[in-house]
Design a protein around this motif. Structure first.
Motif, PDB file in Angstrom:
ATOM      1  N   MET A   1       0.819  -1.219   0.000  1.00 21.12           N
ATOM      2  CA  MET A   1       0.000   0.000   0.000  1.00 21.12           C
ATOM      3  C   MET A   1       0.848   1.262   0.000  1.00 21.12           C
ATOM      4  SD  MET A   1      -3.227  -0.666   2.430  1.00 21.12           S
ATOM      5  CE  MET A   1      -2.646  -1.789   3.660  1.00 21.12           C
ATOM      6  N   ILE A   2       2.144   1.112   0.322  1.00 19.56           N
ATOM      7  CA  ILE A   2       2.969   2.310   0.516  1.00 19.56           C
ATOM      8  C   ILE A   2       2.920   3.235  -0.700  1.00 19.56           C
ATOM      9  CG2 ILE A   2       5.352   3.124   0.771  1.00 19.56           C
ATOM     10  CD1 ILE A   2       4.291   2.066   3.365  1.00 19.56           C
TER      11      ILE A   2
ATOM     12  N   ALA B   1       0.867   2.930  -3.381  1.00 20.98           N
ATOM     13  CA  ALA B   1      -0.380   2.969  -4.138  1.00 20.98           C
ATOM     14  C   ALA B   1      -1.175   4.198  -3.740  1.00 20.98           C
ATOM     15  CB  ALA B   1      -1.189   1.706  -3.863  1.00 20.98           C
ATOM     16  N   PRO B   2      -1.531   5.041  -4.705  1.00 18.18           N
ATOM     17  CA  PRO B   2      -2.368   6.181  -4.357  1.00 18.18           C
ATOM     18  C   PRO B   2      -3.761   5.701  -3.957  1.00 18.18           C
ATOM     19  CG  PRO B   2      -1.599   6.302  -6.638  1.00 18.18           C
ATOM     20  CD  PRO B   2      -1.260   4.955  -6.132  1.00 18.18           C
ATOM     21  N   ALA B   3      -4.381   6.449  -3.036  1.00 15.63           N
ATOM     22  CA  ALA B   3      -5.657   5.993  -2.482  1.00 15.63           C
ATOM     23  C   ALA B   3      -6.712   5.830  -3.566  1.00 15.63           C
ATOM     24  CB  ALA B   3      -6.124   6.988  -1.431  1.00 15.63           C
TER      25      ALA B   3
ATOM     26  N   ALA C   1      -6.556   2.553  -5.426  1.00 19.57           N
ATOM     27  CA  ALA C   1      -6.706   1.342  -4.623  1.00 19.57           C
ATOM     28  C   ALA C   1      -7.904   0.535  -5.082  1.00 19.57           C
ATOM     29  CB  ALA C   1      -6.859   1.713  -3.160  1.00 19.57           C
TER      30      ALA C   1
ATOM     31  N   MET D   1      -2.072   5.671   0.028  1.00 18.39           N
ATOM     32  CA  MET D   1      -3.082   4.666   0.349  1.00 18.39           C
ATOM     33  C   MET D   1      -2.916   4.174   1.785  1.00 18.39           C
ATOM     34  SD  MET D   1      -5.211   2.010  -0.772  1.00 18.39           S
ATOM     35  CE  MET D   1      -5.882   0.857   0.367  1.00 18.39           C
ATOM     36  N   TYR D   2      -1.651   3.845   2.172  1.00 14.82           N
ATOM     37  CA  TYR D   2      -1.437   3.321   3.529  1.00 14.82           C
ATOM     38  C   TYR D   2      -1.782   4.343   4.581  1.00 14.82           C
ATOM     39  CZ  TYR D   2       2.941   5.957   3.862  1.00 14.82           C
ATOM     40  OH  TYR D   2       3.867   6.954   3.910  1.00 14.82           O
TER      41      TYR D   2
ATOM     42  N   LEU E   1      -4.245   6.657   4.479  1.00  9.52           N
ATOM     43  CA  LEU E   1      -5.695   6.619   4.682  1.00  9.52           C
ATOM     44  C   LEU E   1      -6.105   5.338   5.400  1.00  9.52           C
ATOM     45  CD1 LEU E   1      -7.967   8.506   3.855  1.00  9.52           C
ATOM     46  CD2 LEU E   1      -8.395   7.003   1.930  1.00  9.52           C
TER      47      LEU E   1
ATOM     48  N   VAL F   1       9.175  -0.379   6.145  1.00 11.62           N
ATOM     49  CA  VAL F   1       8.631  -0.888   4.877  1.00 11.62           C
ATOM     50  C   VAL F   1       8.529   0.233   3.838  1.00 11.62           C
ATOM     51  CG1 VAL F   1       7.382  -2.769   5.966  1.00 11.62           C
ATOM     52  CG2 VAL F   1       6.208  -0.613   5.534  1.00 11.62           C
TER      53      VAL F   1
END
Lengths: 255, 632
Positions: free
Chosen positions: A127-128, A130-132, A135, B1-2, B4, B526
């Motif tokens: 997820m690091i 990946a833009p929200a 997703a 993403m992480y 949120l 990470v």
């Protein structure tokens, strides 16, 4: 085979109260692609520090500590090269990117996020970057990858469990799965069996060996246990911040 | 993403976050309630003051008044014929009102007015109890603003009659069902009062479920935790069961119903009389054609000081008959109950009163030789809603007050002691629908005109004093401004108190960051960046503000719009009237809110969440991952 990672003249000192204590005093080390290297040494010999520097979590000093207790810049600049790229020129963003995509960390105390369940913990590195907003579209393939990985580690029935509901061996397997989710070229393991009993530790080692043998995973492992070190292609002994004896070649072509 | 994702996970899986949310919620709710009620106050005060004395007031502060007011009014009407609707002069006398029947004396501002023009300029007529509000009834409903035009009146009468009838039917229904419940042996099944408050038990139960979930496979908690859980559980059950059983256990709701029936009946009766009167006199075709037809039927168009025949003793000399006067409702002779109803057991229709005026000389001192007293009869009372006016004003016929205050003489004009009659103020009413900006503009033009007029009429005012021309809100600025300042001050004080919210968010977030040191290290290991880690906690703060803000806005707005119901409920549960109408000016607690203000407070809650999380986020971002991951 070329060097995947090369450490050159690494110095590192820590403040211990008013004094500066040298932990690493000019360590040179290189790990080739597909190699399984173990670093051995007593407690406080600097092996974890070396691993952290190799994994871009920490940065080396500019040189050794001189007589006045100050850092004296070394003639050969301490540097870490990943695929011949010096880490010091990369900047914080580049190092973050390396940690996400090129290094996978496994720690002695597992270090899973307690609020997340097994699947979420494994997916965390994915997820690091990946833009929200993406997703929604890209989550599914990554999730399937994670599910495959978890299943291959025999944790398929533990997906929704939180770390506190798992045994030590299970937690460490989750941690390895997390380290591997982005298919990093280099796996860095810091005493992965240090907190486990012999039998469970062996299962973890089996997992690592299988990875190494079947997929050619490059592994840099820190341990104080000679039995663990014996499984590696090459073992490096650290003492007093230096490599005590050159790597014992366990396989032809070793240094 | 992480970022949120972790924010949401921390939000849903960390229980301690309930507390900053709770604090934001309660604080926002408090802000909305207090500022809405204070804002409502300001609005009410403004409304009560508007129309009190016309749009523009021409006056000066010499107690002895000023002359040529009739000429000034004529000139103004001529000059501003397209802008002025009406004007009226006012004469003021400072003095006393003595009630011989009770041997009581009050300080009074005896205000000489012409009832006809006064009613054209202000809503004086609408403030009169006997002559306007409630000719037939003694139970009164003093709506500060009553309809003035014919169309409004017509609509108002119909609407009132409909609403009251509906209310009456409903109240009778409730009364009957309750009555049968009370007389039969079975407990009542229907309650007129909505027993919604057992719903309060639901959040408590939700909290328990929240605290108890996901316990499988984990070690049991301490005895203390179990004890508190049981305590909360019992509390929730108690609230739920009390909510269901309370009306059966304490059937005090009956009192409320009885009261409601009485009020509704009275209201319906009054409305019906008004409506029937109007209907009976409805011209053929069922429509009023002439503009003032309906108004003429319903209420006397021109209020008067006419004394009822009962107040004049038989055989008295008609020349010696006393004049009528009208007193403000807040004089201490009217007591007021907790609901705000005035006790009218005193028959003000023909009560004698002795008014004394202390004339003020041209030099501003008291003319002791000419202190005048006269007998009056209190024929009505006036309720403007402005306490200062209602508690000191006694209205009396204009010329009579002029004589008493020494501002008019009956000597012939040829007499050397003759002087032109004087007044203290001229009130001007602008044409309906004049915007506030135009009012200010007209005031300026009028000011120039008046100053010019004064210079052309020597002896009109005391030399060097002149006349002031002000709009109503300028004249009342100090009074309205005081209430406005009070609101601002309370808002500021509450705002300062709300800084506590920041501290609470800061403390709890700091705790979370300290506890999460290792996790922050993992996130960095990470590949999470420094700014990413900071953003997690800023997002977290924003979410706390958002959740607390939404809850605060919903509950605050619900509370404000239901203030009067809640207040009534508290009164009937405890017998304690918080909003004591015998003390406060307005009959209803203000229950409107300003959506923009609410939006602003909501945004402030979001800001508070982020600002409170700022330092913890900073600390988290600077966390050294090596230290964090080294140990267990």
């Amino acid at each position: 085979m070329s060097d995947l990672i090369r450490l050159q003249n690494i110095h590192k000192a820590y403040w211990m109260g008013p004094d500066r204590v040298s932990v690493l005093r000019g360590v040179d080390l290189s790990v080739r692609e597909g190699e399984f290297v173990a670093i051995m040494g007593a407690s406080g010999s600097g092996k974890s520090t070396l691993l952290h520097i190799a994994g871009a979590l920490d940065t080396p000093d500019l040189g050794p500590i001189g007589p006045e207790g100050k850092v004296v810049p070394a003639s050969t600049a301490p540097e870490v090269f990943f695929r011949d790229q010096p880490l010091s020129t990369m900047g914080a963003g580049g190092r973050d990117h390396l940690r996400t995509h090129d290094f996978g960390f496994v720690f002695q105390f597992y270090h899973l996020v307690p609020e997340l369940n097994v699947l979420e913990n494994v997916l965390l590195p994915a997820m690091i970057d990946a833009p929200a907003y993406l997703a929604l579209f890209r989550a599914r393939p990554r999730k399937n990858e994670a599910l495959d990985l978890i299943e291959s580690f025999g944790l398929a029935n533990r997906l929704k469990h939180r770390p506190s509901q798992l045994s030590g061996g299970e937690r460490q397997r989750v941690a390895i799965a997390r380290a591997l989710i982005n298919n990093p070229p280099l796996l860095l393991a810091d005493e992965p069996t240090g907190n486990l009993d012999a039998k469970t530790g062996q299962t973890i080692l089996d997992v690592l060996l299988t990875l190494h043998k079947q997929k050619g995973q490059t592994i840099l492992l820190v341990t104080h246990d000679p039995h663990v070190a014996a499984l590696a292609d090459r073992t490096i002994h650290l003492a007093d911040g230096r490599i005590k004896q050159p790597g014992v070649a366990n396989f032809p072509g070793g240094v | 993403m992480y970022k949120l994702f972790l924010t949401l996970r921390f939000l849903t899986r960390k229980k301690i976050v309930v507390f900053p949310i709770l604090v934001v919620w309660l604080c926002l709710m408090m802000m909305i309630i207090v500022t809405s009620i204070m804002g409502g106050f300001v609005t009410r005060v403004r409304e009560a003051n508007r129309d009190l004395e016309g749009d523009i007031i021409i006056y000066n502060d010499a107690g002895s008044g000023w002359a040529y007011y009739d000429e000034l009014q004529d000139a103004l009407k001529k000059q501003f014929s397209d802008k002025i609707a009406a004007t009226t002069p006012v004469v003021r006398g400072y003095g006393l009102m003595n009630l011989p029947d009770f041997n009581q004396t009050f300080f009074a501002q005896i205000t000489g007015i012409d009832p006809k023009t006064r009613s054209e300029v202000s809503r004086f007529r609408q403030t009169l109890f006997r002559q306007y509000i409630s000719p037939e009834n003694t139970v009164q409903d003093l709506t500060p603003r009553l309809p003035a035009t014919t169309e409004e009146l017509q609509a108002y009468a119909r609407q009132r009659a409909d609403a009251a009838e509906q209310q009456e039917t409903q109240a009778y229904h409730q009364f009957n069902s309750l009555y049968s419940d009370l007389t039969s042996d079975t407990p009542p099944t229907e309650h007129p009062w909505p027993n919604f408050w057992w719903l309060l038990g639901l959040p408590v139960l939700a909290l328990i479920v929240f605290l108890r979930r996901r316990r499988r496979g984990r070690p049991p908690r301490s005895v203390l935790h179990g004890f508190f859980t049981v305590l909360i559980l019992l509390g929730g059950l108690a609230v739920l069961s009390l909510g269901f059983c309370w009306p059966v256990m304490f059937p005090r709701t009956f009192i409320l119903t009885e009261d409601a029936v009485e009020r509704a009946t009275n209201d319906a009766n009054r409305a019906r009389i008004t409506y029937n009167t109007a209907l009976a006199k409805l011209p053929p075709g069922g429509k009023f054609t002439a503009p003032d037809q309906l108004a003429a039927i319903l209420v006397p168009k021109i209020p008067s000081f006419a004394v009822p025949p009962t107040a004049v003793p038989p055989g008295a000399d008609p020349d010696d008959a006393p004049d009528g006067c009208i007193v403000g409702i807040q004089f201490p002779l009217f007591s007021r109950d907790k609901r705000g109803n005035f006790d009218r057991s005193l028959d003000t229709g023909d009560m004698p009163a002795l008014l004394t005026i202390v004339p003020i000389s041209g030099r501003g001192s008291i003319e002791t030789r000419n202190v005048n007293s006269a007998r009056f009869v209190i024929v009505d009372d006036s309720y403007t809603g402005v306490y200062d006016v209602d508690s000191t004003y006694v209205y009396a016929p204009f010329e009579k007050v002029q004589y008493m205050a020494g501002m008019r003489t009956d000597k012939p004009q040829t007499d050397p002691e003759w002087f032109p009659p004087r007044c203290n103020e001229v009130l001007v009413r602008l044409k309906p629908g004049t915007p506030a900006n135009d009012t200010r503009l007209i005031r300026k033009q009028m000011d120039d005109f008046v100053q010019d007029f004064v210079t052309h009429h020597p002896g009109m005012t005391r030399p060097g004093l002149g006349l002031k021309v002000q709009t109503w809100d300028e004249k009342q600025a100090r009074y309205i401004g005081a209430v406005q300042n009070e609101k601002t001050m309370i808002t500021v004080i509450l705002g300062l108190m709300s800084l506590v919210v920041l501290v609470v968010i800061f403390l709890i977030f700091y705790m979370i960051v300290l506890e999460k040191t290792r996790d922050i290290g993992i996130i960095k290991a990470v590949g999470g960046s420094t700014s990413g880690v900071a953003l997690i906690f800023l997002n977290y703060g924003l979410c706390v503000g958002l959740v607390g803000g939404v809850l605060g806005v919903i509950s605050g707005v619900l509370f404000v719009t239901h203030t009067n119901q809640i207040h009534e409920w508290i009164y009937h549960m405890t017998g304690h009237m918080i909003w004591d109408r015998s003390v406060y000016l307005f009959d209803r607690i203000p229950d409107e809110y300003n959506p923009w203000e609410v939006l602003m407070y909501f945004l402030l809650a979001l800001v508070a969440g982020v600002v409170g999380a700022l330092i913890p986020a900073w600390v988290a971002a600077l966390e050294d991952p090596v230290k964090a991951v080294r140990y267990e």
